[in-house]
Design a protein around this motif. Structure first.
Motif, PDB file in Angstrom:
ATOM      1  N   THR A  74       0.831  -1.207   0.000  1.00  0.00           N
ATOM      2  CA  THR A  74       0.000   0.000   0.000  1.00  0.00           C
ATOM      3  C   THR A  74       0.865   1.255   0.000  1.00  0.00           C
ATOM      4  OG1 THR A  74      -1.806  -1.126   1.160  1.00  0.00           O
ATOM      5  CG2 THR A  74      -1.767   1.283   1.268  1.00  0.00           C
ATOM      6  N   MET A  75       1.897   1.282   0.828  1.00  0.00           N
ATOM      7  CA  MET A  75       2.782   2.448   0.860  1.00  0.00           C
ATOM      8  C   MET A  75       3.427   2.678  -0.499  1.00  0.00           C
ATOM      9  SD  MET A  75       4.686   2.353   4.570  1.00  0.00           S
ATOM     10  CE  MET A  75       5.448   0.757   4.277  1.00  0.00           C
ATOM     11  N   VAL A  76       3.840   1.592  -1.134  1.00  0.00           N
ATOM     12  CA  VAL A  76       4.462   1.706  -2.453  1.00  0.00           C
ATOM     13  C   VAL A  76       3.454   2.195  -3.489  1.00  0.00           C
ATOM     14  CG1 VAL A  76       5.532   0.397  -4.332  1.00  0.00           C
ATOM     15  CG2 VAL A  76       6.222  -0.030  -1.966  1.00  0.00           C
ATOM     16  N   ILE A  77       2.246   1.651  -3.446  1.00  0.00           N
ATOM     17  CA  ILE A  77       1.213   2.041  -4.405  1.00  0.00           C
ATOM     18  C   ILE A  77       0.832   3.507  -4.226  1.00  0.00           C
ATOM     19  CG2 ILE A  77      -1.226   1.700  -5.004  1.00  0.00           C
ATOM     20  CD1 ILE A  77      -0.810  -1.288  -4.605  1.00  0.00           C
ATOM     21  N   ILE A  78       0.813   3.985  -2.987  1.00  0.00           N
ATOM     22  CA  ILE A  78       0.497   5.398  -2.741  1.00  0.00           C
ATOM     23  C   ILE A  78       1.484   6.298  -3.472  1.00  0.00           C
ATOM     24  CG2 ILE A  78       0.497   7.206  -0.965  1.00  0.00           C
ATOM     25  CD1 ILE A  78      -0.696   5.130   0.957  1.00  0.00           C
ATOM     26  N   THR A  79       2.750   5.866  -3.594  1.00  0.00           N
ATOM     27  CA  THR A  79       3.753   6.665  -4.303  1.00  0.00           C
ATOM     28  C   THR A  79       3.643   6.522  -5.825  1.00  0.00           C
ATOM     29  OG1 THR A  79       5.465   4.943  -4.352  1.00  0.00           O
ATOM     30  CG2 THR A  79       5.356   6.332  -2.380  1.00  0.00           C
ATOM     31  N   LYS A  80       2.616   5.811  -6.280  1.00  0.00           N
ATOM     32  CA  LYS A  80       2.401   5.525  -7.699  1.00  0.00           C
ATOM     33  C   LYS A  80       3.408   4.503  -8.216  1.00  0.00           C
ATOM     34  CE  LYS A  80       0.847   8.033 -11.839  1.00  0.00           C
ATOM     35  NZ  LYS A  80       0.784   9.362 -12.501  1.00  0.00           N
ATOM     36  N   GLY A  81       3.862   3.639  -7.308  1.00  0.00           N
ATOM     37  CA  GLY A  81       4.785   2.580  -7.679  1.00  0.00           C
ATOM     38  C   GLY A  81       4.128   1.221  -7.551  1.00  0.00           C
ATOM     39  N   ILE A  82       4.903   0.190  -7.703  1.00  0.00           N
ATOM     40  CA  ILE A  82       4.445  -1.188  -7.550  1.00  0.00           C
ATOM     41  C   ILE A  82       5.652  -2.028  -7.150  1.00  0.00           C
ATOM     42  CG2 ILE A  82       4.876  -2.036  -9.893  1.00  0.00           C
ATOM     43  CD1 ILE A  82       1.596  -2.609  -8.016  1.00  0.00           C
ATOM     44  N   ALA A 273      -6.727   1.661  -2.185  1.00  0.00           N
ATOM     45  CA  ALA A 273      -5.476   2.225  -2.711  1.00  0.00           C
ATOM     46  C   ALA A 273      -5.592   2.346  -4.228  1.00  0.00           C
ATOM     47  CB  ALA A 273      -4.298   1.341  -2.341  1.00  0.00           C
ATOM     48  N   SER A 274      -5.174   3.475  -4.753  1.00  0.00           N
ATOM     49  CA  SER A 274      -5.291   3.718  -6.189  1.00  0.00           C
ATOM     50  C   SER A 274      -3.974   3.431  -6.892  1.00  0.00           C
ATOM     51  CB  SER A 274      -5.694   5.169  -6.458  1.00  0.00           C
ATOM     52  OG  SER A 274      -5.671   5.444  -7.841  1.00  0.00           O
ATOM     53  N   LEU A 275      -4.027   2.638  -7.956  1.00  0.00           N
ATOM     54  CA  LEU A 275      -2.830   2.362  -8.739  1.00  0.00           C
ATOM     55  C   LEU A 275      -2.332   3.595  -9.479  1.00  0.00           C
ATOM     56  CD1 LEU A 275      -3.756  -1.166 -10.185  1.00  0.00           C
ATOM     57  CD2 LEU A 275      -2.169  -0.635  -8.332  1.00  0.00           C
ATOM     58  N   PHE A 276      -3.138   4.667  -9.450  1.00  0.00           N
ATOM     59  CA  PHE A 276      -2.724   5.934 -10.050  1.00  0.00           C
ATOM     60  C   PHE A 276      -1.975   6.809  -9.048  1.00  0.00           C
ATOM     61  CE2 PHE A 276      -6.473   4.475 -12.319  1.00  0.00           C
ATOM     62  CZ  PHE A 276      -6.040   4.506 -13.632  1.00  0.00           C
ATOM     63  N   GLY A 277      -1.834   6.322  -7.810  1.00  0.00           N
ATOM     64  CA  GLY A 277      -1.037   7.015  -6.813  1.00  0.00           C
ATOM     65  C   GLY A 277      -1.811   8.028  -5.993  1.00  0.00           C
ATOM     66  N   GLY A 278      -1.249   8.356  -4.828  1.00  0.00           N
ATOM     67  CA  GLY A 278      -1.800   9.425  -4.009  1.00  0.00           C
ATOM     68  C   GLY A 278      -2.948   9.044  -3.100  1.00  0.00           C
ATOM     69  N   TYR A 326     -13.702   4.340 -11.876  1.00  0.00           N
ATOM     70  CA  TYR A 326     -15.045   4.950 -11.849  1.00  0.00           C
ATOM     71  C   TYR A 326     -15.122   6.020 -10.770  1.00  0.00           C
ATOM     72  CZ  TYR A 326     -20.068   5.336 -10.967  1.00  0.00           C
ATOM     73  OH  TYR A 326     -21.344   5.799 -10.761  1.00  0.00           O
ATOM     74  N   ARG A 327     -14.573   5.693  -9.588  1.00  0.00           N
ATOM     75  CA  ARG A 327     -14.583   6.636  -8.473  1.00  0.00           C
ATOM     76  C   ARG A 327     -13.805   7.896  -8.818  1.00  0.00           C
ATOM     77  NH1 ARG A 327     -11.314   4.745  -3.350  1.00  0.00           N
ATOM     78  NH2 ARG A 327      -9.714   5.018  -4.924  1.00  0.00           N
ATOM     79  N   ARG A 328     -12.648   7.741  -9.440  1.00  0.00           N
ATOM     80  CA  ARG A 328     -11.829   8.901  -9.793  1.00  0.00           C
ATOM     81  C   ARG A 328     -12.530   9.767 -10.849  1.00  0.00           C
ATOM     82  NH1 ARG A 328      -6.470   8.585  -8.055  1.00  0.00           N
ATOM     83  NH2 ARG A 328      -5.807  10.016  -9.690  1.00  0.00           N
ATOM     84  N   ARG A 329     -13.182   9.127 -11.826  1.00  0.00           N
ATOM     85  CA  ARG A 329     -13.918   9.903 -12.837  1.00  0.00           C
ATOM     86  C   ARG A 329     -15.032  10.718 -12.209  1.00  0.00           C
ATOM     87  NH1 ARG A 329     -13.290   5.127 -16.097  1.00  0.00           N
ATOM     88  NH2 ARG A 329     -15.392   4.478 -15.512  1.00  0.00           N
TER      89      ARG A 329
END
Length: 335
Positions: A74-82, A273-278, A326-329
């Motif tokens: 989750t911490m990594v994904i928050i930074t827009k990483g994987i 957690a969003s795979l688009f980061g943040g 969908y949520r982000r849109r």
């Protein structure tokens, strides 16, 4: 428009954005929690073995490993990483921890520290590859996944590490007043990571880097240092999770963790957690981890092939990512 009115309007807009984001997190977590409750009830009806004490204990221990490593993801994904290397690193940490107990006579706490050190070193390598060598996270951790798995097989000769003392099982199979010790560790990790992300500068910078890396850099954040720190901390948690997994079976297994990255990514994304980061919170990740653990456990109880389990997890990832988009849109359209 006066300066006061403009400032008030800006503050009102920021508050509105904050409220929408909070509501979005709440919806994601509520949806995941609802799915968890429905699945729990369904398995209780479908299998007479589901609600047994032994099975619930196993679910707790299994969830602990997924949850701890999913918190790292989750911490990594928050930074827009994987991080695709979590399975290999967990296996390497567990094997090394088991070997130092069997071959060097290390006590469990010292072996756990060694395993955590292995995870931290792997996280440091990932972080430097991404921040210094400028290799994209997907490629950097894909390479680490291969290197880590290769090292596991090299140092073990592709043979499990056995002959460990009963005390080695404490992390994975021990209990405190009837509660699995692994669950207690998971709760401490969850509280610690949640505090780190929500109440510290490190956490604020983690979200900032995921929202806009270049803007974070221009605002004075030492992106290289903090991004590397995220991967090191993630590695620490992966090492701990790998040691708990080895403790559960009282051995170091070189094959452990194959496809584990799918489960932990699914747990993080299911939790919001969003795979688009943040975006991402540990509360949601823990709910997602329990959901994945129930899917795995229920599949075993109902004699569903592991291949079908992979299909189910893949479908869950698709659904979670679609919901995230969908949520982000919706949020952007209301902005």
């Amino acid at each position: 428009m006066s300066t006061v009115e403009a400032t008030a309007g800006k503050q009102s807009g920021e508050l509105s954005d904050w409220l929408r984001e909070r509501l979005s997190h709440a919806v994601s977590e509520f949806t995941a929690a609802t799915a968890l409750v429905v699945l729990f009830i369904a398995l209780s009806v479908a299998s007479p073995y589901f609600l047994t004490a032994d099975n619930l204990f196993n679910i707790g221990a299994q969830t602990a490993v997924i949850a701890i490593i999913a918190a790292a993801q989750t911490m990594v994904i928050i930074t827009k990483g994987i991080d695709l290397s979590v399975g290999s690193v967990a296996a390497l940490a567990g094997v090394v921890g088991a070997m130092v107990v069997r071959d060097l006579g290390f006590p469990l706490w010292a072996a756990t520290a060694v395993a955590i050190g292995v995870g931290a070193l792997a996280g440091l390598v990932n972080g430097l590859l991404i921040t210094v060598a400028r290799i994209p996270p997907f490629i950097a951790t894909l390479g680490s996944m291969s290197v880590g798995r290769g090292l596991v097989f090299i140092i073990t000769g592709a043979v499990g590490v056995y002959g460990l003392p009963r005390s080695f099982q404490l992390l994975g199979n021990g209990e405190i007043i009837g509660i699995p010790f692994a669950v207690v560790i998971t709760a401490l990790v969850a509280v610690g990571v949640a505090f780190l992300l929500s109440q510290t500068r490190f956490g604020q910078y983690t979200y900032a880097m995921g929202s806009n890396l270049e803007a974070a850099r221009r605002s004075g954040i030492r992106v290289g240092r903090y991004l590397t720190g995220v991967y090191v901390l993630a590695g620490v948690l992966v090492g701990l999770g790998g040691m708990i997994a080895a403790s559960r079976v009282n051995s170091g297994q070189p094959n452990y963790g194959i496809s584990l990255e799918l489960d932990v990514i699914a747990a993080a994304v299911i939790g919001g957690a969003s795979l688009f980061g943040g975006q991402g919170r540990i509360v949601g990740t823990i709910i997602g981890a329990f959901l994945i653990a129930l899917v795995r456990n229920g599949a075993v109880l109902l004699d569903i092939s592991i291949h079908y389990q992979q299909v189910i997890v893949g479908l869950i990832i698709w659904a979670a990512v679609y919901f995230d988009q969908y949520r982000r849109r919706r949020l952007e359209s209301r902005g």
